[in-house]
Scaffold this motif. Sequence first.
Motif, PDB file in Angstrom:
ATOM      1  N   MET A 182      30.521   5.333 -21.553  1.00 12.50           N
ATOM      2  CA  MET A 182      29.813   4.063 -21.442  1.00 12.50           C
ATOM      3  C   MET A 182      28.323   4.273 -21.218  1.00 12.50           C
ATOM      4  O   MET A 182      27.496   3.479 -21.682  1.00 12.50           O
ATOM      5  CB  MET A 182      30.401   3.225 -20.305  1.00 12.50           C
ATOM      6  N   LEU A 183      27.964   5.338 -20.524  1.00 11.77           N
ATOM      7  CA  LEU A 183      26.550   5.661 -20.348  1.00 11.77           C
ATOM      8  C   LEU A 183      25.920   5.974 -21.704  1.00 11.77           C
ATOM      9  O   LEU A 183      24.805   5.524 -22.004  1.00 11.77           O
ATOM     10  CB  LEU A 183      26.394   6.849 -19.402  1.00 11.77           C
ATOM     11  N   LEU A 184      26.641   6.722 -22.532  1.00  8.52           N
ATOM     12  CA  LEU A 184      26.171   7.044 -23.881  1.00  8.52           C
ATOM     13  C   LEU A 184      26.077   5.787 -24.735  1.00  8.52           C
ATOM     14  O   LEU A 184      25.095   5.590 -25.468  1.00  8.52           O
ATOM     15  CB  LEU A 184      27.105   8.057 -24.532  1.00  8.52           C
ATOM     16  N   LEU A 185      27.077   4.902 -24.638  1.00 12.23           N
ATOM     17  CA  LEU A 185      27.051   3.655 -25.397  1.00 12.23           C
ATOM     18  C   LEU A 185      25.866   2.795 -24.984  1.00 12.23           C
ATOM     19  O   LEU A 185      25.165   2.229 -25.837  1.00 12.23           O
ATOM     20  CB  LEU A 185      28.352   2.874 -25.168  1.00 12.23           C
ATOM     21  N   GLY A 186      25.627   2.689 -23.664  1.00  8.65           N
ATOM     22  CA  GLY A 186      24.523   1.871 -23.188  1.00  8.65           C
ATOM     23  C   GLY A 186      23.184   2.382 -23.678  1.00  8.65           C
ATOM     24  O   GLY A 186      22.334   1.600 -24.132  1.00  8.65           O
ATOM     25  N   PHE A 187      22.991   3.692 -23.616  1.00  8.90           N
ATOM     26  CA  PHE A 187      21.732   4.256 -24.092  1.00  8.90           C
ATOM     27  C   PHE A 187      21.598   4.093 -25.608  1.00  8.90           C
ATOM     28  O   PHE A 187      20.507   3.812 -26.116  1.00  8.90           O
ATOM     29  CB  PHE A 187      21.651   5.734 -23.711  1.00  8.90           C
ATOM     30  N   SER A 188      22.722   4.227 -26.317  1.00 15.46           N
ATOM     31  CA  SER A 188      22.700   4.022 -27.769  1.00 15.46           C
ATOM     32  C   SER A 188      22.321   2.581 -28.102  1.00 15.46           C
ATOM     33  O   SER A 188      21.574   2.326 -29.050  1.00 15.46           O
ATOM     34  CB  SER A 188      24.070   4.352 -28.373  1.00 15.46           C
ATOM     35  N   SER A 236      30.341  -7.908 -18.319  1.00 18.12           N
ATOM     36  CA  SER A 236      29.998  -9.028 -17.432  1.00 18.12           C
ATOM     37  C   SER A 236      28.683  -8.792 -16.714  1.00 18.12           C
ATOM     38  O   SER A 236      27.895  -9.729 -16.516  1.00 18.12           O
ATOM     39  CB  SER A 236      31.120  -9.260 -16.417  1.00 18.12           C
ATOM     40  N   ILE A 237      28.426  -7.554 -16.298  1.00 22.02           N
ATOM     41  CA  ILE A 237      27.154  -7.256 -15.642  1.00 22.02           C
ATOM     42  C   ILE A 237      26.019  -7.347 -16.649  1.00 22.02           C
ATOM     43  O   ILE A 237      24.903  -7.776 -16.323  1.00 22.02           O
ATOM     44  CB  ILE A 237      27.208  -5.863 -14.984  1.00 22.02           C
ATOM     45  N   ASN A 238      26.293  -6.985 -17.888  1.00 20.81           N
ATOM     46  CA  ASN A 238      25.268  -7.014 -18.929  1.00 20.81           C
ATOM     47  C   ASN A 238      24.791  -8.434 -19.235  1.00 20.81           C
ATOM     48  O   ASN A 238      23.612  -8.655 -19.524  1.00 20.81           O
ATOM     49  CB  ASN A 238      25.809  -6.359 -20.205  1.00 20.81           C
ATOM     50  N   VAL A 266      16.231  -1.518 -16.310  1.00 21.79           N
ATOM     51  CA  VAL A 266      17.411  -0.640 -16.277  1.00 21.79           C
ATOM     52  C   VAL A 266      18.033  -0.454 -17.650  1.00 21.79           C
ATOM     53  O   VAL A 266      18.642   0.574 -17.934  1.00 21.79           O
ATOM     54  CB  VAL A 266      18.460  -1.178 -15.286  1.00 21.79           C
ATOM     55  N   GLY A 267      17.911  -1.476 -18.517  1.00 20.55           N
ATOM     56  CA  GLY A 267      18.479  -1.390 -19.854  1.00 20.55           C
ATOM     57  C   GLY A 267      19.998  -1.475 -19.845  1.00 20.55           C
ATOM     58  O   GLY A 267      20.650  -1.521 -18.795  1.00 20.55           O
ATOM     59  N   ASP A 268      20.574  -1.492 -21.045  1.00 20.26           N
ATOM     60  CA  ASP A 268      22.032  -1.501 -21.167  1.00 20.26           C
ATOM     61  C   ASP A 268      22.626  -0.184 -20.700  1.00 20.26           C
ATOM     62  O   ASP A 268      23.824  -0.104 -20.427  1.00 20.26           O
ATOM     63  CB  ASP A 268      22.437  -1.772 -22.616  1.00 20.26           C
ATOM     64  N   SER A 269      21.798   0.854 -20.625  1.00 17.23           N
ATOM     65  CA  SER A 269      22.269   2.150 -20.113  1.00 17.23           C
ATOM     66  C   SER A 269      22.905   1.978 -18.745  1.00 17.23           C
ATOM     67  O   SER A 269      23.974   2.544 -18.470  1.00 17.23           O
ATOM     68  CB  SER A 269      21.107   3.146 -20.007  1.00 17.23           C
ATOM     69  N   ALA A 301      27.406   0.973 -15.046  1.00 18.40           N
ATOM     70  CA  ALA A 301      27.806   0.396 -13.760  1.00 18.40           C
ATOM     71  C   ALA A 301      29.129  -0.341 -13.872  1.00 18.40           C
ATOM     72  O   ALA A 301      30.024  -0.184 -13.027  1.00 18.40           O
ATOM     73  CB  ALA A 301      26.713  -0.547 -13.250  1.00 18.40           C
ATOM     74  N   GLY A 302      29.265  -1.147 -14.926  1.00 21.68           N
ATOM     75  CA  GLY A 302      30.505  -1.892 -15.109  1.00 21.68           C
ATOM     76  C   GLY A 302      31.707  -0.980 -15.260  1.00 21.68           C
ATOM     77  O   GLY A 302      32.766  -1.209 -14.655  1.00 21.68           O
ATOM     78  N   MET A 303      31.555   0.089 -16.057  1.00 24.19           N
ATOM     79  CA  MET A 303      32.676   1.010 -16.251  1.00 24.19           C
ATOM     80  C   MET A 303      32.995   1.779 -14.976  1.00 24.19           C
ATOM     81  O   MET A 303      34.170   2.000 -14.654  1.00 24.19           O
ATOM     82  CB  MET A 303      32.365   1.986 -17.387  1.00 24.19           C
TER      83      MET A 303
END
Length: 380
Positions: free
Chosen positions: A119-125, A192-194, A261-264, A269-271
């Motif tokens: 999820m960290l990789l997905l958020g940064f992507s 949800s946090i996003n 903070v970005g989607d990263s 955090a959510g995951m």
Amino acid sequence: MKTTWWLGVCCAMLASFFLSCTVPVRNALENTAIQTIVLCGTSVVAFVATVMLIPFVKPMCLKRGLGGKDINKNGTELIPESLGIVPGVVYLTCVILYQPFFGDKLGNFNAGLLSCCMMLLLGFSDDVLDLRWRIKIALSALATLPLLAGYTGSTYISLPTPLHSVLGITCVNLGALYYVYMLLVGVFCTNSINIYAGVNGLEVSQSVVIGCGVACYNLIEIYLEHDVGGYHRLSLFLVLPFITASLGLLWHNWYPSRVFVGDSYTYFAGMTLAVVGILGHFSKTLMLLFIPEVINFLLSVPQLIGIIPCPRHRLPKLNPETGKLGYVQQYTLINTVLYLVGPKHEHTLVIILTLFQVFCVVCALSIRYFVAPILFGTVL
């Protein structure tokens, strides 16, 4: 100097990990007191490392075009974005050191870390590629699969006490449906946090408050000797470094924010919160801690499914004369609060929203320990 400091920390943590794999040290690490010292020490390191690394990473993000303007302040200066990658990497680095503590639950442990890492990789992507929503949801579901594969808990749910005599049973085995439920929990937490964001510090503060609620719940269960399988202990070890790393990010992201903070961060955090809830075997209680996020999601449904047009940003409107944020007709909890309390300064607004999150966490734990025994006869 900062680079040398960080390399030294990495080398020390790597050496500690390999040292912990030796038999004498591994036996010593089975001591509860030593484990507690390691947990507290790495949690402090997570906070300090995040605080110190963010200023080092900020110019890198701006150099690569990862920056944005603060819409709520009519700002013209570019603020570094995607800094959620820092606490994410720091957290994963610290938590890996706990592997020797959970030899009997290594499958669960590694599955949870893999989901967090994905999820960290997905958020940064997403920060870099600006993915479409349908792709985000699909990838967040995919990232939950390792967590489901590592789940070893029960798939039974307890029925309310009044139904026991009517149905003649006290619980129901959902089987595969329970895994579907946990998949939906993972997807909901990550997104949800996003979507509950838009003012300085809100994404991180809500995550910290939920994390503190999870930590308190684990400590209560351990104190009451309900932690038969040690899953609350596992959850506690996973959530404490998350809280401190997030506080390190909040140091820079609180109003007035010096980084975004970005989607990263939001996806990570959510995951992470989904992981500590599912691996701790309290995914239903976890949903109680997400009450504001559930409210925000329900308010957002008409826009999310396309019944009502949904703009890219559903933020309140800034009044340049007063410097306050006012209500706009967008279906979010932020705008609902502004509709109820009137225009507020951004700093005041985020404090109100954070206090509401704290209130909901207290209510959630009260429901768990005072209402659940009435409905189900016991708290398991």
